[in-house]
Design a protein around this motif. Structure first.
Motif, PDB file in Angstrom:
ATOM      1  N   UNK A   1    -107.981  49.176 -24.739  1.00  0.00           N
ATOM      2  CA  UNK A   1    -106.671  49.281 -25.385  1.00  0.00           C
ATOM      3  C   UNK A   1    -105.962  50.569 -24.977  1.00  0.00           C
ATOM      4  N   UNK A   2    -106.723  51.637 -24.872  1.00  0.00           N
ATOM      5  CA  UNK A   2    -106.127  52.916 -24.447  1.00  0.00           C
ATOM      6  C   UNK A   2    -105.576  52.806 -23.032  1.00  0.00           C
ATOM      7  N   UNK A   3    -106.306  52.131 -22.165  1.00  0.00           N
ATOM      8  CA  UNK A   3    -105.862  51.938 -20.788  1.00  0.00           C
ATOM      9  C   UNK A   3    -104.569  51.123 -20.741  1.00  0.00           C
ATOM     10  N   UNK A   4    -104.433  50.213 -21.682  1.00  0.00           N
ATOM     11  CA  UNK A   4    -103.230  49.383 -21.763  1.00  0.00           C
ATOM     12  C   UNK A   4    -102.091  50.084 -22.519  1.00  0.00           C
ATOM     13  N   UNK A   5    -102.296  51.361 -22.896  1.00  0.00           N
ATOM     14  CA  UNK A   5    -101.316  52.140 -23.657  1.00  0.00           C
ATOM     15  C   UNK A   5    -101.092  51.543 -25.046  1.00  0.00           C
ATOM     16  N   UNK A   6    -102.160  50.949 -25.611  1.00  0.00           N
ATOM     17  CA  UNK A   6    -102.088  50.377 -26.953  1.00  0.00           C
ATOM     18  C   UNK A   6    -103.068  51.133 -27.855  1.00  0.00           C
ATOM     19  N   UNK A   7    -102.777  52.441 -27.996  1.00  0.00           N
ATOM     20  CA  UNK A   7    -103.686  53.328 -28.718  1.00  0.00           C
ATOM     21  C   UNK A   7    -103.899  52.907 -30.170  1.00  0.00           C
ATOM     22  N   UNK A   8    -102.865  52.368 -30.819  1.00  0.00           N
ATOM     23  CA  UNK A   8    -103.010  51.972 -32.232  1.00  0.00           C
ATOM     24  C   UNK A   8    -104.062  50.884 -32.398  1.00  0.00           C
ATOM     25  N   UNK A   9    -104.115  49.955 -31.443  1.00  0.00           N
ATOM     26  CA  UNK A   9    -105.121  48.895 -31.535  1.00  0.00           C
ATOM     27  C   UNK A   9    -106.517  49.458 -31.268  1.00  0.00           C
ATOM     28  N   UNK A  10    -106.599  50.466 -30.422  1.00  0.00           N
ATOM     29  CA  UNK A  10    -107.875  51.136 -30.198  1.00  0.00           C
ATOM     30  C   UNK A  10    -108.368  51.840 -31.449  1.00  0.00           C
ATOM     31  N   UNK A  11    -107.421  52.436 -32.189  1.00  0.00           N
ATOM     32  CA  UNK A  11    -107.778  53.110 -33.451  1.00  0.00           C
ATOM     33  C   UNK A  11    -108.326  52.103 -34.453  1.00  0.00           C
TER      34      UNK A  11
ATOM     35  N   UNK B   1    -109.637  49.442 -47.195  1.00  0.00           N
ATOM     36  CA  UNK B   1    -109.680  50.734 -46.541  1.00  0.00           C
ATOM     37  C   UNK B   1    -109.353  51.844 -47.530  1.00  0.00           C
ATOM     38  N   UNK B   2    -109.121  53.042 -47.000  1.00  0.00           N
ATOM     39  CA  UNK B   2    -108.710  54.163 -47.841  1.00  0.00           C
ATOM     40  C   UNK B   2    -107.874  55.113 -46.990  1.00  0.00           C
ATOM     41  N   UNK B   3    -107.680  56.335 -47.467  1.00  0.00           N
ATOM     42  CA  UNK B   3    -106.821  57.277 -46.752  1.00  0.00           C
ATOM     43  C   UNK B   3    -107.371  57.621 -45.371  1.00  0.00           C
ATOM     44  N   UNK B   4    -108.691  57.605 -45.210  1.00  0.00           N
ATOM     45  CA  UNK B   4    -109.281  57.894 -43.901  1.00  0.00           C
ATOM     46  C   UNK B   4    -109.356  56.627 -43.051  1.00  0.00           C
ATOM     47  N   UNK B   5    -109.921  55.576 -43.589  1.00  0.00           N
ATOM     48  CA  UNK B   5    -109.978  54.288 -42.891  1.00  0.00           C
ATOM     49  C   UNK B   5    -108.703  53.500 -43.216  1.00  0.00           C
ATOM     50  N   UNK B   6    -107.599  54.011 -42.700  1.00  0.00           N
ATOM     51  CA  UNK B   6    -106.293  53.463 -43.091  1.00  0.00           C
ATOM     52  C   UNK B   6    -105.768  52.405 -42.124  1.00  0.00           C
ATOM     53  N   UNK B   7    -106.583  52.032 -41.123  1.00  0.00           N
ATOM     54  CA  UNK B   7    -106.130  51.046 -40.146  1.00  0.00           C
ATOM     55  C   UNK B   7    -107.073  49.834 -40.065  1.00  0.00           C
ATOM     56  N   UNK B   8    -107.925  49.641 -41.069  1.00  0.00           N
ATOM     57  CA  UNK B   8    -108.952  48.601 -40.935  1.00  0.00           C
ATOM     58  C   UNK B   8    -108.567  47.262 -41.573  1.00  0.00           C
TER      59      UNK B   8
END
Length: 369
Positions: A199-209, A307-314
């Motif tokens: 995902x990072x290689x594809x410039x899709x960092x949010x999906x990598x996160x 999720x929570x404040x740390x795991x905010x993208x799950x």
């Protein structure tokens, strides 16, 4: 499974209002509205009545297809869970078996029905808990074997194998567990790192996160479960028992498991509690009773994964799980079971007059108010 859509279409064909249908079924108009919008499902016991009202077969009512989507599997699982609170275990079991026959060609669904059975067999009819365990775990094991034989993906086959091994363990067949799984933990290859890098290689960092956050959250939960099981093997090694408990407690604090996954944390606490009670370490027992009571008091039941404040993208990851954010075990009843386990365990009888124990007793009493 489009029950709500079918009800809406057939109601309009019949030219009756939501209120008319609600009156016939003995439910509220709001309930019918929620069915038609897909917000909720009708109670299982109402399905034959709905089919009869519209002169439909059950297959027609379900708009039957051999394979179900993840969302449809989640809804049926939750519908069965909810019915445990309103119907007898015998009726829920009959419904489960009807669903299994209906969707026997859908391996992901059959896997979840086996999971439902091993998580709720104590509700089902039987002379004793031991008899129920022998009967229903063997039935669940048969479902997992069917999945292994009929599934077409490696992931699903491995899940079925692991659940089959779990039932074998509960049935006290350790040799069969080792035959299925081997004697050593398999080497782990972190595929999530490759996915995130892609995902990072594809410039899709949010999906990598999202990918790495979901992996890290799982690591935390699995680590706590591993420590929970490890504690049970350490009652003859007080030093290692204490070290393992302290490390688990720190891990729970760092990742705020009391809010993120309180059931995961309470299972760890109970494993430590009975371990230290067995070797009569009063100060530690009282400490754990206090912590357990605090977590139980602040937890809102029923519990769902989040999720929570740390795991905010799950959240996207949670929603694509086999059961979504739903816990495999009915957590409303799990609260009662955890409290009963503490308040009736003979190892904790010497602590019944302590303040932490009495606080837990009060939580149980508040359940019935």
């Amino acid at each position: 499974m489009q029950i709500g859509q079918i009800i809406l279409e057939k109601r309009k064909e019949k030219k009756v209002t939501q209120q008319t249908l609600a009156d016939f079924l003995g439910v509220s108009k709001a309930s019918v509205s929620k069915w038609e919008t897909g917000t909720t499902y009708p109670d299982i016991t109402l399905l034959p009545l709905i089919a009869a009202y519209f002169d439909l077969s059950m297959d027609q009512l379900f708009a039957y297809e051999a394979h179900l989507s993840n969302k449809e599997i989640q809804r049926i699982y939750q519908m069965l869970q909810n019915t445990l609170n309103t119907e007898s275990g015998s009726e829920v079991l009959s419904s489960l078996r009807r669903f299994v026959r209906r969707y026997y060609a859908c391996p992901p669904f059959i896997l979840q029905m086996g999971l439902f059975m091993i998580n709720h067999y104590d509700y089902f009819p039987g002379e004793s808990l031991k008899e129920k365990q022998q009967s229903y775990l063997k039935e669940a094991q048969g479902l997992f074997r069917h999945v292994k034989e009929s599934a077409t993906t490696v992931e699903l086959i491995q899940k079925a194998r692991d659940y089959e091994a779990y039932t074998a363990l509960l049935l006290e067949k350790p040799d069969y567990v080792l035959t299925l799984l081997g004697e050593y933990a398999p080497a782990y290859f972190p595929t999530e790192s490759l996915i995130a890098a892609a995902f990072q290689m594809k410039k899709e960092e949010k999906r990598g996160i999202v990918t790495l956050q979901s992996a890290l959250a799982q690591y935390v939960f699995v680590m706590m479960s591993g420590l929970t099981n490890y504690l049970q093997l350490l009652t003859n090694d007080e030093e290692k028992l204490t070290e393992t408990y302290q490390r688990g407690r720190q891990l729970a604090h760092i990742f705020q498991l009391a809010q993120l996954n309180p059931v995961n944390l309470m299972n760890f606490q109970l494993s430590a509690l009975f371990g230290f009670a067995q070797i009569q370490k009063e100060a530690v027992v009282l400490e754990i009773l206090t912590d357990f009571g605090n977590v139980m008091a602040q937890t809102q039941f029923p519990v769902q994964l989040h999720g929570d404040a740390y795991f905010d993208q799950i959240q996207p990851w949670l929603e694509q799980l086999d059961l979504g954010t739903l816990m495999p075990r009915n957590t409303q009843n799990l609260q009662k079971e955890l409290l009963e386990l503490v308040l009736t365990h003979p190892l904790l009888a010497p602590y019944q007059t302590s303040i932490p124990y009495q606080k837990i007793q009060q939580i149980k009493e508040q359940q019935h108010e």
